[in-house]
Design an enzyme around this catalytic site. Structure first.
Site, mmCIF file in Angstrom:
data_model
loop_
_atom_site.group_PDB
_atom_site.id
_atom_site.type_symbol
_atom_site.label_atom_id
_atom_site.label_comp_id
_atom_site.label_asym_id
_atom_site.label_seq_id
_atom_site.Cartn_x
_atom_site.Cartn_y
_atom_site.Cartn_z
ATOM 1 N N SER A 106 1.687 -0.380 -5.436
ATOM 2 C CA SER A 106 0.789 -0.632 -4.317
ATOM 3 C C SER A 106 0.314 -2.076 -4.405
ATOM 4 C CB SER A 106 -0.397 0.324 -4.374
ATOM 5 O OG SER A 106 -1.007 0.373 -3.099
ATOM 6 N N ASP A 150 3.341 -7.524 0.259
ATOM 7 C CA ASP A 150 2.199 -7.449 1.179
ATOM 8 C C ASP A 150 1.034 -8.155 0.497
ATOM 9 O OD1 ASP A 150 0.066 -6.857 2.809
ATOM 10 O OD2 ASP A 150 0.469 -4.723 2.938
ATOM 11 N N LYS A 192 4.376 -7.290 15.004
ATOM 12 C CA LYS A 192 3.572 -7.005 13.821
ATOM 13 C C LYS A 192 2.143 -7.461 14.068
ATOM 14 C CE LYS A 192 1.755 -6.890 9.629
ATOM 15 N NZ LYS A 192 0.382 -7.316 9.383
ATOM 16 N N GLN A 211 9.992 -5.156 8.909
ATOM 17 C CA GLN A 211 10.274 -5.307 7.473
ATOM 18 C C GLN A 211 11.727 -4.939 7.174
ATOM 19 O OE1 GLN A 211 9.089 -6.537 4.839
ATOM 20 N NE2 GLN A 211 6.876 -6.566 4.889
ATOM 21 N N SER A 228 -5.667 1.569 -2.476
ATOM 22 C CA SER A 228 -5.012 1.938 -1.210
ATOM 23 C C SER A 228 -3.982 3.045 -1.323
ATOM 24 C CB SER A 228 -4.366 0.704 -0.593
ATOM 25 O OG SER A 228 -3.325 0.220 -1.424
ATOM 26 N N ASN A 231 4.773 -10.961 9.215
ATOM 27 C CA ASN A 231 3.480 -10.898 9.895
ATOM 28 C C ASN A 231 3.543 -11.500 11.286
ATOM 29 O OD1 ASN A 231 0.457 -10.459 9.814
ATOM 30 N ND2 ASN A 231 0.529 -12.665 10.227
ATOM 31 N N HIS A 271 -3.641 2.135 8.517
ATOM 32 C CA HIS A 271 -3.221 2.254 9.916
ATOM 33 C C HIS A 271 -2.395 3.518 10.128
ATOM 34 C CE1 HIS A 271 -4.722 -1.670 10.092
ATOM 35 N NE2 HIS A 271 -3.623 -2.374 10.253
ATOM 36 N N HIS A 331 0.816 -1.226 0.000
ATOM 37 C CA HIS A 331 0.000 0.000 0.000
ATOM 38 C C HIS A 331 0.845 1.270 0.000
ATOM 39 C CE1 HIS A 331 -3.163 -2.829 1.008
ATOM 40 N NE2 HIS A 331 -2.519 -3.203 2.087
ATOM 41 N N ASP A 350 -0.168 -4.322 14.630
ATOM 42 C CA ASP A 350 -0.741 -3.789 13.389
ATOM 43 C C ASP A 350 -2.128 -4.399 13.133
ATOM 44 O OD1 ASP A 350 -1.366 -4.290 10.542
ATOM 45 O OD2 ASP A 350 0.595 -3.511 10.015
ATOM 46 N N ASN A 351 -2.185 -5.723 13.094
ATOM 47 C CA ASN A 351 -3.454 -6.375 12.766
ATOM 48 C C ASN A 351 -4.533 -5.998 13.782
ATOM 49 O OD1 ASN A 351 -1.256 -7.578 11.478
ATOM 50 N ND2 ASN A 351 -2.279 -9.549 11.248
ATOM 51 N N HIS A 388 -7.493 -9.243 3.514
ATOM 52 C CA HIS A 388 -6.592 -8.774 2.457
ATOM 53 C C HIS A 388 -7.205 -8.779 1.056
ATOM 54 C CE1 HIS A 388 -2.726 -7.468 0.969
ATOM 55 N NE2 HIS A 388 -2.926 -8.264 -0.060
ATOM 56 N N GLU A 444 4.518 -9.155 4.481
ATOM 57 C CA GLU A 444 3.868 -8.332 5.497
ATOM 58 C C GLU A 444 2.641 -8.978 6.162
ATOM 59 O OE1 GLU A 444 4.689 -5.290 6.479
ATOM 60 O OE2 GLU A 444 2.870 -4.371 7.280
ATOM 61 N N SER A 484 5.540 -2.472 12.400
ATOM 62 C CA SER A 484 5.519 -3.402 11.262
ATOM 63 C C SER A 484 6.717 -3.174 10.353
ATOM 64 C CB SER A 484 4.248 -3.195 10.441
ATOM 65 O OG SER A 484 3.126 -3.242 11.276
ATOM 66 N N CYS A 497 -6.104 -2.076 13.112
ATOM 67 C CA CYS A 497 -7.499 -2.181 12.644
ATOM 68 C C CYS A 497 -8.470 -1.543 13.635
ATOM 69 C CB CYS A 497 -7.871 -3.644 12.383
ATOM 70 S SG CYS A 497 -7.035 -4.306 10.925
HETATM 71 P P1 NAI Z 1 -6.215 -14.708 11.669
HETATM 72 O O1 NAI Z 1 -5.931 -16.029 11.098
HETATM 73 O O2 NAI Z 1 -5.611 -14.303 12.981
HETATM 74 O O3 NAI Z 1 -7.794 -14.486 11.820
HETATM 75 C C1 NAI Z 1 -8.749 -14.895 10.901
HETATM 76 C C2 NAI Z 1 -9.879 -15.561 11.694
HETATM 77 O O4 NAI Z 1 -10.972 -15.841 10.837
HETATM 78 C C3 NAI Z 1 -9.446 -16.884 12.319
HETATM 79 O O5 NAI Z 1 -9.644 -16.871 13.713
HETATM 80 C C4 NAI Z 1 -10.322 -17.918 11.611
HETATM 81 O O6 NAI Z 1 -10.671 -18.998 12.461
HETATM 82 C C5 NAI Z 1 -11.535 -17.087 11.218
HETATM 83 N N1 NAI Z 1 -12.305 -17.656 10.095
HETATM 84 C C6 NAI Z 1 -11.852 -18.343 9.002
HETATM 85 N N2 NAI Z 1 -12.878 -18.712 8.214
HETATM 86 C C7 NAI Z 1 -14.003 -18.239 8.807
HETATM 87 C C8 NAI Z 1 -15.376 -18.296 8.470
HETATM 88 N N3 NAI Z 1 -15.801 -18.936 7.384
HETATM 89 N N4 NAI Z 1 -16.261 -17.699 9.311
HETATM 90 C C9 NAI Z 1 -15.854 -17.059 10.432
HETATM 91 N N5 NAI Z 1 -14.564 -16.979 10.811
HETATM 92 C C10 NAI Z 1 -13.655 -17.561 10.002
HETATM 93 O O7 NAI Z 1 -5.813 -13.645 10.556
HETATM 94 P P2 NAI Z 1 -5.625 -12.069 10.760
HETATM 95 O O8 NAI Z 1 -4.206 -11.773 11.047
HETATM 96 O O9 NAI Z 1 -6.686 -11.596 11.672
HETATM 97 O O10 NAI Z 1 -5.882 -11.547 9.271
HETATM 98 C C11 NAI Z 1 -7.153 -11.650 8.652
HETATM 99 C C12 NAI Z 1 -7.098 -11.014 7.257
HETATM 100 O O11 NAI Z 1 -6.833 -9.622 7.366
HETATM 101 C C13 NAI Z 1 -5.981 -11.554 6.365
HETATM 102 O O12 NAI Z 1 -6.421 -11.560 5.040
HETATM 103 C C14 NAI Z 1 -4.875 -10.537 6.536
HETATM 104 O O13 NAI Z 1 -3.950 -10.579 5.476
HETATM 105 C C15 NAI Z 1 -5.670 -9.266 6.587
HETATM 106 N N6 NAI Z 1 -5.076 -8.100 7.238
HETATM 107 C C16 NAI Z 1 -5.608 -6.892 6.871
HETATM 108 C C17 NAI Z 1 -5.147 -5.730 7.434
HETATM 109 C C18 NAI Z 1 -5.708 -4.437 7.005
HETATM 110 O O14 NAI Z 1 -5.155 -3.399 7.362
HETATM 111 N N7 NAI Z 1 -6.799 -4.394 6.270
HETATM 112 C C19 NAI Z 1 -4.076 -5.738 8.451
HETATM 113 C C20 NAI Z 1 -3.619 -7.057 8.799
HETATM 114 C C21 NAI Z 1 -4.119 -8.185 8.217
#
Ligand code: NAI
Length: 482
Positions: free
Chosen positions: A78, A143, A235, A415, A83, A230, A403, A55, A239-240, A350, A205, A411, A244
């Site tokens: 990006s 990322d 991180k 990196q 983003s 990650n 963020h 991003h 960050d997550n 993501h 990331e 984060s 968020c």
């Molecule tokens: P995580 O693995 O810690 O959490 C995901 C959760 O979703 C897990 O607990 C899992 O059991 C649950 N899950 C999976 N399938 C499901 C379903 N069908 N119904 C309900 N729950 C379900 O992963 P994290 O770190 O929380 O990341 C989640 C996503 O967010 C990833 O795609 C990551 O890359 C992205 N992300 C986005 C950010 C942003 O700024 N927008 C920042 C950091 C991560």
């Protein structure tokens, strides 16, 4: 735009505004600034050609300028079509000492609101180094893994001597990637193989990108070592979660300005991102419901005071639906058809496959209208309106600015350290996926304490011996979960 030059951004005249925000961000990014100071003389990234796919925000500009301060050359795209902050992209191209007429920063290929074709073109440009012997980078900073994916698919198809026909694509984005790779195969049949040959490694990331890397390593297709940034504690647990917690409601507010207090909000997934999102919605006074598939995370949600439900239970009554799972097909078109008038639907995971946007468009009689960029109303035949944020792409970066600096400093310090590790100690990392050692994780945290006025207690030698850790750390075994 800047045709004919080795970069492409929306508007270079935004650079001065970008530079002002970069200087504010630098103050809020003590980890990155301390690393710049620590390595100012050594310049350990001298000789590194880093392709970044992340991003293109103000905070990323501070990361880019940290990498260049350490000696690296950088090209950037990006990792999402919505983003980019155009002023940050402009400032990164112009650089601290350049002007829009005489840009002296780095080649950036990114603007807010790219088409899918433009997005993958930008990724290709960031990976293509005019002048370099192999025509490519020797390091990747990724990322979500799109730069790594393009390269790996390219190599795979070059080995096979052909790429699959575009007719085999299962969606628009897949078609665009296949078109691109069919073109490079025609024009330069060893482009990606040659390019991959000099890459020392990738630092990744996010959860979703890391997931892809472990899969590639398992099936034997990973071409170079990877550091999973990650899963540094500083991180994913910051960050997550706290990132968020800040940027989810920022996105919802800027997009809709709806009062969140009193509304019923459903958060899909209670992982690191879900925990931060649920907390932020609760902080605004929403009644927050969680869905989970994992009994441990479901139990955590319940113990944190949230009701854990299924979508079926609440699809007709909730006001706000936010997906955070990193999984696909979480909210389907048939679910959206049942939601109440003016329900808000958004994703912060993501990729854009958590919400069935294609299915929504196919519902008979449904009409999509743009309220403003990245905010759309979908009106059903019966007059019901749904509000969909960022077309199902990550709304905290699409509708807001992602963020804030302080959390990104954590984060991006990881990196930067990961780039130094892989670039300078390449032989210590045979092809595999690694996480940074805990002493470096603790170092990143330490770099952020003073700014918050934290006074850390010093462990006494006899106490250290009693709990079996060195006085200077690491303080926890690798299996500790925080
Ligand atoms: P995580 O693995 O810690 O959490 C995901 C959760 O979703 C897990 O607990 C899992 O059991 C649950 N899950 C999976 N399938 C499901 C379903 N069908 N119904 C309900 N729950 C379900 O992963 P994290 O770190 O929380 O990341 C989640 C996503 O967010 C990833 O795609 C990551 O890359 C992205 N992300 C986005 C950010 C942003 O700024 N927008 C920042 C950091 C991560």
């Amino acid at each position: 735009t800047s045709t004919g030059q080795d970069f492409k951004v929306a508007d270079l005249s935004l650079a001065a505004f970008g530079r002002k925000e970069i200087s504010l961000a630098e103050h809020e990014m003590p980890g990155l600034m301390a690393i710049r100071k620590e390595y100012a003389a050594d310049k350990p990234l001298t000789g590194a050609r880093i392709t970044g796919s992340l991003h293109m925000t103000v905070q990323t500009a501070v990361l880019i300028e940290t990498l260049t301060a350490l000696g690296a050359e950088v090209r950037w795209a990006s990792c999402n079509i919505f983003s980019t902050q155009d002023h940050a992209a402009a400032a990164a191209v112009v650089g601290p000492d350049g002007t829009p007429d005489n840009p002296r920063g780095v080649p950036v290929f990114a603007w807010k609101g790219e088409t899918l074709e433009e997005y993958w073109w930008c990724t290709e440009q960031a990976l293509t180094w005019p002048g370099a012997a192999t025509g490519g980078p020797n390091m990747i900073l990724d990322d979500g893994g799109d730069a790594t994916l393009l390269l790996h698919k390219g190599v795979e198809y070059e080995k096979a001597g052909a790429a699959p026909s575009v007719d085999t694509a299962d969606n628009d984005e897949h078609r665009v990637v296949l078109e691109l790779l069919n073109r490079t195969l025609r024009e330069s049949p060893q482009k990606w193989t040659q390019l991959a040959s000099e890459i020392r490694g990738v630092t990744e990331e996010t959860t979703t990108g890391v997931h892809r890397l472990y899969e590639m390593h398992q099936d034997g297709s990973l071409l170079f070592p990877a550091i999973n940034v990650n899963d540094s504690v500083t991180k994913s647990k910051f960050d997550n979660k706290y990132g968020c917690r800040h940027s989810l409601i920022d996105g919802i507010n800027r997009a809709t300005d709806v009062l969140i207090g009193g509304k019923t909000a459903v958060v899909f997934g209670y992982g690191d991102v879900g925990k931060g999102c649920a907390d932020s919605l609760r902080g605004q006074g929403a009644r927050v419901l969680i869905t989970e598939i994992d009994p441990i995370c479901a139990l955590q949600a319940a113990m944190d005071g949230y009701q854990v439900v299924t979508l079926e239970d609440v699809v007709e009554t909730a006001d706000i639906f936010i997906t955070t799972t990193g999984n696909k097909d979480i909210i389907m078109a048939s679910d959206m058809a049942r939601m109440k008038h003016q329900a808000i639907v958004g994703n912060i995971g993501h990729f854009d496959n958590e919400i069935d946007m294609a299915g929504l468009a196919e519902i008979k009689g449904v009409v999509r209208e743009e309220l403003k960029p990245q905010v759309h109303t979908w009106t059903f035949a019966d007059g019901k309106v749904l509000i969909v944020l960022s077309e199902g792409r990550l709304l905290n970066l699409g509708n807001a600015t992602g963020h804030p600096s302080f959390v990104m400093s954590n984060s991006f310090a990881n990196q930067t350290i990961a780039q130094i590790e892989l670039f300078t100690k390449t032989d210590a990392y045979p092809t595999d996926v690694y996480v940074l050692p805990k002493h470096l994780d603790e170092k990143v945290a330490r770099l952020h304490l003073d700014a918050l006025g934290v006074r850390l207690t010093t462990l006494r030698k006899d106490q250290a011996d009693y709990i079996g850790v060195p006085v200077e750390g690491p303080y926890k075994p690798d299996h500790y979960r925080y």
